[in-house]
Scaffold this active site. Structure first.
Site, PDB file in Angstrom:
ATOM      1  CE  LYS A 109      32.929  27.289  68.084  1.00 17.53           C
ATOM      2  NZ  LYS A 109      34.335  27.592  67.850  1.00 17.53           N
ATOM      3  CB  SER A 168      29.813  23.837  66.319  1.00 21.66           C
ATOM      4  OG  SER A 168      28.921  22.983  66.972  1.00 21.66           O
ATOM      5  CE1 TYR A 192      31.579  26.164  71.353  1.00 19.92           C
ATOM      6  CE2 TYR A 192      29.709  24.763  70.809  1.00 19.92           C
ATOM      7  CZ  TYR A 192      31.029  25.120  70.633  1.00 19.92           C
ATOM      8  OH  TYR A 192      31.795  24.439  69.721  1.00 19.92           O
TER       9      TYR A 192
HETATM   10  P1  NAD Z   1      39.879  22.223  73.106  1.00 19.28           P
HETATM   11  O1  NAD Z   1      39.360  22.955  74.282  1.00 19.28           O
HETATM   12  O2  NAD Z   1      40.566  20.928  73.328  1.00 19.28           O
HETATM   13  O3  NAD Z   1      40.826  23.168  72.233  1.00 19.28           O
HETATM   14  C1  NAD Z   1      40.672  24.563  72.187  1.00 19.28           C
HETATM   15  C2  NAD Z   1      41.998  25.183  72.570  1.00 19.28           C
HETATM   16  O4  NAD Z   1      41.881  26.613  72.494  1.00 19.28           O
HETATM   17  C3  NAD Z   1      42.433  24.835  73.983  1.00 19.28           C
HETATM   18  O5  NAD Z   1      43.730  24.264  73.925  1.00 19.28           O
HETATM   19  C4  NAD Z   1      42.416  26.173  74.724  1.00 19.28           C
HETATM   20  O6  NAD Z   1      43.423  26.239  75.714  1.00 19.28           O
HETATM   21  C5  NAD Z   1      42.607  27.170  73.600  1.00 19.28           C
HETATM   22  N1  NAD Z   1      42.050  28.512  73.843  1.00 19.28           N
HETATM   23  C6  NAD Z   1      40.795  28.837  74.241  1.00 19.28           C
HETATM   24  N2  NAD Z   1      40.672  30.176  74.312  1.00 19.28           N
HETATM   25  C7  NAD Z   1      41.866  30.698  73.921  1.00 19.28           C
HETATM   26  C8  NAD Z   1      42.361  32.037  73.780  1.00 19.28           C
HETATM   27  N3  NAD Z   1      41.617  33.116  74.088  1.00 19.28           N
HETATM   28  N4  NAD Z   1      43.634  32.208  73.360  1.00 19.28           N
HETATM   29  C9  NAD Z   1      44.426  31.125  73.067  1.00 19.28           C
HETATM   30  N5  NAD Z   1      44.015  29.864  73.199  1.00 19.28           N
HETATM   31  C10 NAD Z   1      42.745  29.652  73.613  1.00 19.28           C
HETATM   32  O7  NAD Z   1      38.630  22.018  72.104  1.00 19.28           O
HETATM   33  P2  NAD Z   1      38.505  21.125  70.792  1.00 19.28           P
HETATM   34  O8  NAD Z   1      37.564  20.039  71.085  1.00 19.28           O
HETATM   35  O9  NAD Z   1      39.849  20.831  70.252  1.00 19.28           O
HETATM   36  O10 NAD Z   1      37.755  22.160  69.856  1.00 19.28           O
HETATM   37  C11 NAD Z   1      38.442  23.023  68.965  1.00 19.28           C
HETATM   38  C12 NAD Z   1      37.449  23.954  68.312  1.00 19.28           C
HETATM   39  O11 NAD Z   1      36.439  23.167  67.669  1.00 19.28           O
HETATM   40  C13 NAD Z   1      36.715  24.863  69.300  1.00 19.28           C
HETATM   41  O12 NAD Z   1      36.545  26.132  68.706  1.00 19.28           O
HETATM   42  C14 NAD Z   1      35.379  24.165  69.479  1.00 19.28           C
HETATM   43  O13 NAD Z   1      34.353  25.081  69.801  1.00 19.28           O
HETATM   44  C15 NAD Z   1      35.157  23.574  68.092  1.00 19.28           C
HETATM   45  N6  NAD Z   1      34.261  22.405  68.104  1.00 19.28           N
HETATM   46  C16 NAD Z   1      34.540  21.333  68.924  1.00 19.28           C
HETATM   47  C17 NAD Z   1      33.677  20.240  68.961  1.00 19.28           C
HETATM   48  C18 NAD Z   1      33.951  19.072  69.877  1.00 19.28           C
HETATM   49  O14 NAD Z   1      33.019  18.290  70.144  1.00 19.28           O
HETATM   50  N7  NAD Z   1      35.152  18.864  70.365  1.00 19.28           N
HETATM   51  C19 NAD Z   1      32.538  20.234  68.155  1.00 19.28           C
HETATM   52  C20 NAD Z   1      32.282  21.332  67.309  1.00 19.28           C
HETATM   53  C21 NAD Z   1      33.161  22.410  67.305  1.00 19.28           C
END
Ligand code: NAD
Ligand code: UDP
Length: 332
Positions: free
Chosen positions: A152, A124, A148
């Protein structure tokens, strides 16, 4: 080639599964559904017309992960799974460190045991220290402002160390602000409770679920005084992952890339574009700055263009139209 997609039922993961299947990869999806549900998995199957194995497993369950690695011949992993809400991470930091770090550590141990050498990691822009000058480049000073962000930062370091020790290939993808939905309207972002992020809040306000958008700060040193960010369409982001797999498989070592458009967009610009493209009003009021927010940051996306052959294709109008189509169709 089979790709293990952790967190594949989530917002970015589900869109990436669609693009992986379209590119001809086989996928295996693992998700504990803590922040998602089966509708996204079914949506991916509907859009792609393809079936794939799904495991409802918490990645911290080492035995369950071991079984999945033993059962499938995994060539590369995309590791999305993790908790992602900044505010929640400040309130319950131990849960964030436990989930995000231990899921990644367990994955590294399983990779070593089963001889999997390739991983693409969801990092991120929060890993950049806030005092870097914009646009942010990959060599900018790293640091974090909340638990958070630190998870990362630490996962990046864990992967860097494992790559050095094991001779793996890792691609660290630093996303800026993912928004939008699949143009089919079948999958999209579906936050639980009151959205923290701007685009889902705009969509819910337009729909009448929220009364008014609060714009946090109109006295920043930006052209219209509101906060400036780099928004990237989730389908572009998903395609960036497919290109990252190609890169990961052809190289060794650990490489970080910004995934953003390189364009700074203000809160007011986004609101006005949403209203104009969808012909729907978004009532708003100006409110004080949100604690911890920066005035403006956006990516220098040139490294991803040079080495991954990736550049965003979709416009701000696409982001607004696709968000609204999904909101209209799926959320009451
Ligand atoms: P999201 O919450 O929609 O998807 C993450 C998924 O991981 C969820 O479906 C959740 O149920 C699953 N999960 C969490 N912990 C788990 C575990 N211990 N075992 C199995 N499954 C688990 O989030 P997203 O927006 O799709 O983000 C995906 C990744 O991208 C994340 O790592 C997030 O930190 C990173 N990210 C997201 C953004 C954003 O703005 N959406 C920005 C930068 C980075
Ligand atoms: N923002 C806002 N009102 C909201 C949510 C966000 O004005 O209800 C602003 C926020 O101050 C920032 C931008 O929108 O300038 C993007 O915020 P978001 O939380 O979506 O992402 P961030 O960049 O903070 O990770």
């Amino acid at each position: 080639m089979t790709i293990l997609v952790t967190g594949g039922a989530g917002y970015i993961g589900s869109h990436t599964c669609v693009e992986l299947l379209a590119a001809g990869y086989d996928i295996v999806v693992v998700d504990n559904l803590r922040n998602s549900d089966m509708a996204a998995v079914e949506g991916v199957k509907k859009i792609s017309g393809k079936n794939f194995p799904f495991y409802q497993v918490d990645m911290r369950d080492a035995d369950a992960m071991d079984d999945i690695f033993a059962k499938h011949n995994i060539g590369c992993i995309i590791h999305f799974a993790g908790h992602k809400a900044v505010g929640e991470s400040v309130a319950i930091p131990a849960e964030y460190y436990d989930n995000n770090i231990n899921a990644t550590l367990g994955l590294c141990k399983a990779m070593k045991k089963h001889g999997v050498k390739n991983i693409v990691f969801s990092s991120s822009a929060t890993v950049y220290r806030s005092d870097n000058t914009v646009p942010w480049v990959e060599e900018a000073v790293l640091g974090a402002a909340n638990p958070y962000g630190w998870t990362k930062f630490m996962c990046e370091q864990i992967l860097r160390d494992c790559v050095a020790a094991e001779g793996w290939s890792a691609v660290l993808l630093r996303y800026f602000n993912p928004v939008g939905a699949h143009p089919s309207g079948i999958i999209g972002e579906n936050p639980q409770g009151i959205p923290n992020n701007l685009m889902p809040f705009i969509a819910q306000t337009a729909k009448g679920i929220r009364e008014k958008l609060q714009i946090f700060g109109n006295d920043y040193d930006t052209p219209d005084g509101t906060g400036v960010r780099d928004y990237i369409h989730v389908v572009d982001l998903a395609i960036g992952h497919v290109k990252s797999i190609d890169y990961c498989l052809k190289h060794s070592g650990c490489e970080a890339f910004n995934l953003g458009s390189g364009q700074g967009i203000s809160v007011l610009e986004l609101v006005k574009t949403f209203e104009a493209e969808n012909n729907v009003p978004v009532p708003y009021e100006f409110a004080p700055r949100r604690a911890g927010d920066l005035g403006a940051y956006y990516a220098d996306p040139s490294k991803a263009k040079r080495l991954l052959g990736f550049a965003t294709q979709k416009s701000l109008a696409d982001m607004c139209k696709d968000t609204w189509r999904y909101q209209e169709g799926n959320n009451g």
